[in-house]
Design an enzyme around this catalytic site. Structure first.
Site, mmCIF file in Angstrom:
data_model
loop_
_atom_site.group_PDB
_atom_site.id
_atom_site.type_symbol
_atom_site.label_atom_id
_atom_site.label_comp_id
_atom_site.label_asym_id
_atom_site.label_seq_id
_atom_site.Cartn_x
_atom_site.Cartn_y
_atom_site.Cartn_z
ATOM 1 N N SER A 336 0.800 -1.220 0.000
ATOM 2 C CA SER A 336 0.000 0.000 0.000
ATOM 3 C C SER A 336 0.835 1.273 0.000
ATOM 4 O O SER A 336 1.882 1.338 0.651
ATOM 5 C CB SER A 336 -0.924 0.025 1.230
ATOM 6 O OG SER A 336 -1.774 -1.084 1.243
ATOM 7 N N HIS A 434 -7.471 -0.746 5.875
ATOM 8 C CA HIS A 434 -6.999 -2.128 6.048
ATOM 9 C C HIS A 434 -7.123 -2.587 7.500
ATOM 10 O O HIS A 434 -7.417 -3.763 7.757
ATOM 11 C CB HIS A 434 -5.558 -2.255 5.562
ATOM 12 C CG HIS A 434 -5.419 -2.207 4.071
ATOM 13 N ND1 HIS A 434 -5.843 -3.229 3.256
ATOM 14 C CD2 HIS A 434 -4.910 -1.251 3.234
ATOM 15 C CE1 HIS A 434 -5.602 -2.924 1.991
ATOM 16 N NE2 HIS A 434 -5.033 -1.727 1.955
#
Length: 504
Positions: A336, A434
């Site tokens: 990410s 997340h």
């Protein structure tokens, strides 16, 4: 001689651009018709808007006739849609303000029924429940009925998604602070959450054989790592890669949220090996080389669906899909970006300098190394030199500067992800996403995204959020309920270094 795949790709791209050109002409012609049709109403200003709204927004049927009243004609919904599309940005604000204020809840009736409900508390349960149901019905805004009818006409759901995008822009830009606008947004979000519930979404794998229009939209909507060309796109939907999207029957051909996955031997620590690797473009997948699924990009394509849970559901569905295809796959992780880190760091350095506490942020030895590396004079200018250095991408090309800055930036980044909070949750939106899904903040990766965008946004650092499937439910509950971030020893080690090195 040009190869057959190249010819096919070229013909496909030509068809896409030809289709796009025709579509643009059709939309422009439609806009012209709409503006001609409603020009008199728009010139009438507020009175024109009132006329349209009074005609198309039907009164709320009485409680007794709520199930017996015939629906308004479909032309009402179409007229509302065409009129709204013909407005410019400023007129849309006025129109939505008037819609939300004058065609919402009948507050007088609500107050009267609330008093009656209080009076019924000494009555039997059936009377109380009836009074509550009547009050609940009266709390329905008139425009909610209109939105429900619009959703039933062709293109109506997409129109409402775009309408909410306009409402969200009004709220975020503070063009209006009206509580009525916020209530309108809440009503739209509630309706869209129902219409885009999990059971109504279709998981679709995107391949090179998918329709050209879908491939083009996948390319256009990619928000994390922009697609450079058709070859790049072919790579992202080819061998050792997967691309999935949620679609909805009410918006055919329109991907709602898109997830890109890399199939690798181990958990990737840099994006270059994923989006810039073309060696296996035409190779066959070797199952023995696939042990990890790396979620390297997830993009929501519809601004109007903000807050409607799609991305986390998509990841869970994709995990099940990959487990079915690769039963022995053991590792699931994101790779990410860290948007906002560089901006946060610049603000922190600026604040510390302003307050005369810049030397509390780094150790004395580190400041000396940065001073030598940047050839700055002792004192405050070293802070300015560091800020200036980090505002450009040039330092990434210097091995000396990278070596000096790595320990500093890695611990600062770990603190930004782990320690900086908004209302108790992670400040960084990607981390928050997340962590809500139950992932573990697992590993920070140095020089993981050396693109100009990656360096500008996060000093080239990326992070793996690891999905340990037997722990995600527990981690998600800990984060959502107790605001506890589950992190690896590596991340916690960097956080500890930050706390020891700085006196903040």
């Amino acid at each position: 001689m040009t190869s057959h795949p190249v010819i096919l790709a070229f013909r496909s791209s030509v068809r896409c651009w030809r289709h796009r050109a025709l579509l643009r002409v059709a939309l422009e012609a439609s806009d012209v018709r709409c503006r001609r049709r409603y020009s008199t109403h728009i010139r009438g200003g507020v009175s024109g808007m009132e006329e349209i709204l009074s005609r198309v927004v039907a009164p709320l049927p009485s409680y007794e006739t709520r199930d017996k009243s015939p629906p308004p004609p479909e032309t009402n919904s179409l007229e509302f849609m065409y009129f709204y599309k013909s407005l410019d940005k400023e007129d849309k604000l006025s129109f939505l303000t008037k819609l939300s204020q004058d065609f919402g809840v009948d507050h007088k009736s609500v107050s009267e029924l609330a008093l009656k409900l209080l009076e019924t508390q000494i009555r039997d349960l059936a009377t109380i429940l009836l009074a509550e149901d009547r009050l609940r019905y009266t709390l329905t805004p008139r425009y909610k009925q209109l939105f429900s009818h619009i959703s039933r006409v062709e293109g109506g759901v997409k129109f409402l998604v775009d309408l909410r995008a306009d409402v969200l822009e009004i709220i975020s830009s503070k063009a209006s602070d009206s509580p009525h606008i916020r209530d309108l947004n809440g009503t739209l979000k509630s309706l869209l959450s129902e219409w885009f519930s999990v059971g109504l979404l279709r998981l679709e794998r995107i391949t090179w054989q998918s329709p050209c229009e879908i491939l083009q939209k996948i390319s256009q909507y990619e928000a994390v790592h922009p697609v450079r060309n058709w070859t790049d796109l072919k790579r992202r939907v080819g061998p050792y890669r997967r691309c999935y999207a949620f679609t909805h029957a009410a918006m055919p051909g329109e991907p709602l949220v898109v997830l890109h996955v890399a199939l690798t031997e181990d958990i990737s620590d840099n994006i270059q090996s994923i989006v810039r690797e073309f060696a296996t473009l035409d190779s066959d997948e070797d199952v023995n080389k696939i042990n990890s699924a790396i979620f390297y990009s997830i993009s929501s394509t519809q601004a109007g669906l903000q807050g409607v849970e799609l991305g986390n559901v998509l990841i869970k569905r994709v995990v099940r899909e990959l487990q079915s295809e690769f039963p022995l796959m053991a590792q699931f992780s994101s790779l990410s970006p860290i948007p906002g880190f560089s901006a946060w760091l610049q603000g922190l350095l600026s604040q510390c300098r302003k307050e005369g506490r810049a030397f509390e942020l780094l150790s004395e030895e580190e400041w000396k190394e940065i001073q030598h590396a940047t050839d700055s004079t002792p004192g405050t200018p070293t802070v300015d030199s560091l800020r200036k250095l980090l505002s450009s991408n040039e330092w990434m090309h210097s091995e000396r500067l990278c070596r000096v800055l790595e320990p500093v930036l890695m611990r600062l980044c770990a603190w930004y992800l782990y320690g900086e909070k908004r209302r108790g949750y992670a400040l960084n939106p990607v981390a928050n996403f997340h962590l809500q899904n139950g992932a573990t903040m697992w590993r920070l990766n140095w020089r993981a995204d050396t693109s100009p965008r990656g360096v500008a946004n996060s000093c080239g650092i990326m992070v793996n959020y690891r999905y340990f499937l037997n722990e995600t439910s527990k981690n998600s509950a800990l984060y959502l309920q107790n605001k506890v971030i589950t992190a690896s020893d590596q991340v916690l080690g960097f956080v500890s270094q930050f706390q020891k090195a700085s006196k903040l």
